[in-house]
Design a protein around this motif. Structure first.
Motif, PDB file in Angstrom:
ATOM      1  N   ARG A  27       3.076  46.320 148.299  1.00 26.08           N
ATOM      2  CA  ARG A  27       2.309  47.550 148.573  1.00 26.08           C
ATOM      3  C   ARG A  27       1.127  47.280 149.507  1.00 26.08           C
ATOM      4  O   ARG A  27       0.002  47.690 149.255  1.00 26.08           O
ATOM      5  N   HIS A  79      -5.994  49.229 143.082  1.00 24.90           N
ATOM      6  CA  HIS A  79      -4.782  49.803 143.680  1.00 24.90           C
ATOM      7  C   HIS A  79      -3.510  49.081 143.255  1.00 24.90           C
ATOM      8  O   HIS A  79      -2.415  49.526 143.581  1.00 24.90           O
ATOM      9  N   ARG A 100       3.575  53.857 140.997  1.00 25.43           N
ATOM     10  CA  ARG A 100       3.429  54.490 142.315  1.00 25.43           C
ATOM     11  C   ARG A 100       2.762  55.857 142.181  1.00 25.43           C
ATOM     12  O   ARG A 100       2.016  56.282 143.055  1.00 25.43           O
ATOM     13  N   GLU A 101       3.047  56.550 141.071  1.00 32.71           N
ATOM     14  CA  GLU A 101       2.434  57.867 140.843  1.00 32.71           C
ATOM     15  C   GLU A 101       0.919  57.747 140.687  1.00 32.71           C
ATOM     16  O   GLU A 101       0.168  58.553 141.218  1.00 32.71           O
ATOM     17  N   ASP A 103      -0.924  55.331 141.917  1.00 37.11           N
ATOM     18  CA  ASP A 103      -1.429  54.978 143.243  1.00 37.11           C
ATOM     19  C   ASP A 103      -1.593  56.237 144.101  1.00 37.11           C
ATOM     20  O   ASP A 103      -2.571  56.383 144.828  1.00 37.11           O
ATOM     21  N   ARG A 104      -0.657  57.171 143.977  1.00 37.07           N
ATOM     22  CA  ARG A 104      -0.736  58.441 144.713  1.00 37.07           C
ATOM     23  C   ARG A 104      -1.933  59.268 144.230  1.00 37.07           C
ATOM     24  O   ARG A 104      -2.666  59.830 145.035  1.00 37.07           O
ATOM     25  N   ALA A 107      -5.037  57.875 145.703  1.00 37.54           N
ATOM     26  CA  ALA A 107      -5.132  58.229 147.129  1.00 37.54           C
ATOM     27  C   ALA A 107      -5.547  59.691 147.319  1.00 37.54           C
ATOM     28  O   ALA A 107      -6.224  60.018 148.297  1.00 37.54           O
ATOM     29  N   GLU A 108      -5.161  60.573 146.386  1.00 36.27           N
ATOM     30  CA  GLU A 108      -5.529  61.992 146.489  1.00 36.27           C
ATOM     31  C   GLU A 108      -7.001  62.245 146.166  1.00 36.27           C
ATOM     32  O   GLU A 108      -7.528  63.309 146.463  1.00 36.27           O
TER      33      GLU A 108
END
Length: 182
Positions: A27, A79, A100-101, A103-104, A107-108
């Motif tokens: 990643r 992260h 991954r969710e 991490d998203r 990021a949001e």
């Protein structure tokens, strides 16, 4: 160290390309900070830099206080992984790679609250067993960058975190973000 069989040459500016397969697996995205180490055998080691990792002892104390205050499980992540976790069931999370969710969500850069069996609920860590308890996630922002998160996980199915828990998570994330800026 794991051999990949991939060989890259250094260009005239001293750059080397990290293969896409390795970047995807680890990643590593554009802008991801890397630490560079050397050892006595002449190896160059690249490691993803985690500013929150530098505060790991402090983060552990903070999640212990959050868990005691709320009675919920508390986690602080960067992260890549859960840096610190405390409370009932925390052993399943500490040191594990984040999903991954999550991490998203980081990021949001917005707080997310999930309740019970709600659709769209996310896992905190990869390969997590299903958890029907409530979940609050607040990204940690440092110098304008989202660098991790603070999360509270309810201890029983259907438990709904309230406004006081949301405020505690926001306060913790804000405080940790400011600590990183110093």
């Amino acid at each position: 160290m794991k051999a990949t069989g991939i060989v890259r040459r250094i260009d005239d500016l001293g750059r080397v390309v990290i293969p896409k397969e390795i970047r995807r697996t680890l990643r590593i995205k554009e802008g991801t900070p890397l630490e560079i180490f050397t050892d006595r055998e002449g190896e160059v080691i690249l490691k993803k830099y985690s500013p929150i990792g530098e505060l790991s002892i402090f983060a552990k104390e903070y999640v212990e206080a959050l868990a005691q205050t709320t009675g919920m499980m508390a986690c602080i992540t960067d992260h890549d992984q859960v840096v610190a976790a405390s409370g009932h069931g925390s052993r399943e999370y500490e040191g594990k790679g984040i999903s991954r969710e999550l991490d998203r969500v980081i990021a949001e850069r917005e707080m997310k609250c999930y309740y019970g069996e709600e659709k769209g609920k996310i896992a905190l860590v990869e390969n997590q067993k299903e958890n029907k308890a409530g979940l609050i996630i607040q990204p940690i922002i440092c110098a304008g960058d989202a660098i991790g998160s603070v999360a509270l996980v309810g201890k029983s199915n259907g438990e709904r975190p309230g406004n006081s828990e949301k405020m505690l998570v926001q306060t913790a994330a804000g405080f940790l973000g400011r600590q990183m800026e110093q």
